[in-house]
Design a protein around this motif. Structure first.
Motif: not given
Lengths: 110, 117
Positions: A33, A35, A42-43, A95-96, B33, B98-99, B101-106, B108-109
């Motif tokens: 990724y 950012y 923030s990012l 993956g996480y 996170y 977060g499992r 196979g899942m590929r979602a970006p983070l 952030f606050g």
């Protein structure tokens, strides 16, 4: 431990010029990724690269991923002042788990 | 959709004092996170929750840092007692799942900027 290195750490470039930021990582992963972070902010997610050879483009930024070389690049075309920010790559392990690079601070000079 | 909410925005404390940060993730995001970002460096993962369970806290200095995620939604990160080197921005992030196979970006606050004097 996964190491994620970016270079250069600091980049000062003139408007209109092209340049590439490099992100190297030490462990096999096919998910990376990019950012962006503005000063004091923030990012913000820019690109999600999910396989070898993946290429994504948005405006003047293009990101690519070579999983065999463990390398991602962020290419800047015809830079403008609005692109000034710090750019981070992050490698997704298992993956996480996200491990961030050292960051590249980009300054675009008029 | 509403973003990741964090508070306070800024905090200044003296060393050996205690401090707590709060995070409310995006609705429906199972994974939360906490990252520590020292000035000039990339974010470093402190702890990761999947719902209300801890997935990874290997880099959390457990002698002084603690975190919890009640009911799998809001989370609190605490430092007790604080040291000078804890001065940093503490970022909370969430993602859909977060499992493997899942590929979602983070997402952030805005972070909490902590200064320890």
């Amino acid at each position: 431990e996964l190491k994620v290195e970016q270079n250069p750490l600091f980049l000062s470039m003139q408007e209109g010029k092209n340049y590439t930021i490099y992100c190297n990582y030490s462990t096999t992963s096919d998910r990376l990724y990019w950012y962006r972070q503005d000063p004091g902010k923030s990012l913000e997610s820019l690109f999600v690269l999910l396989s070898n050879g993946a290429v994504k483009q948005e405006g003047r930024l293009m990101a690519s991923l070579d999983t065999k070389a463990r390398l991602s690049t962020l290419h800047i075309t015809a830079a403008v002042h609005d692109l000034s920010a710090t750019y981070f790559c992050a490698v997704d392990l298992r993956g996480y788990q996200f491990y961030f690079g050292t960051g590249t601070s980009l300054t675009v000079i008029p | 959709e509403a973003g990741v909410a964090q508070s306070p925005r800024y905090k200044i404390i003296e060393k050996r004092q205690s401090v707590a940060f709060w995070c409310n993730p995006i609705s429906g995001h199972a994974t939360l996170y906490w990252y520590q970002q020292i000035l000039g460096q990339g974010p470093k993962l402190l702890i990761q929750f999947q719902n209300n369970g801890v997935v990874d806290d290997s880099q959390l200095p457990k002698d002084r840092f603690s975190a919890e995620r009640l009911k799998g939604v809001d989370s609190t990160l605490k430092i007790q007692p604080a040291k000078l080197e804890d001065s940093a921005v503490y970022l909370c992030a969430s993602s859909l799942d977060g499992r493997q196979g899942m590929r979602a970006p983070l997402h952030f606050g805005n972070g909490t900027r902590l200064t320890v004097t």
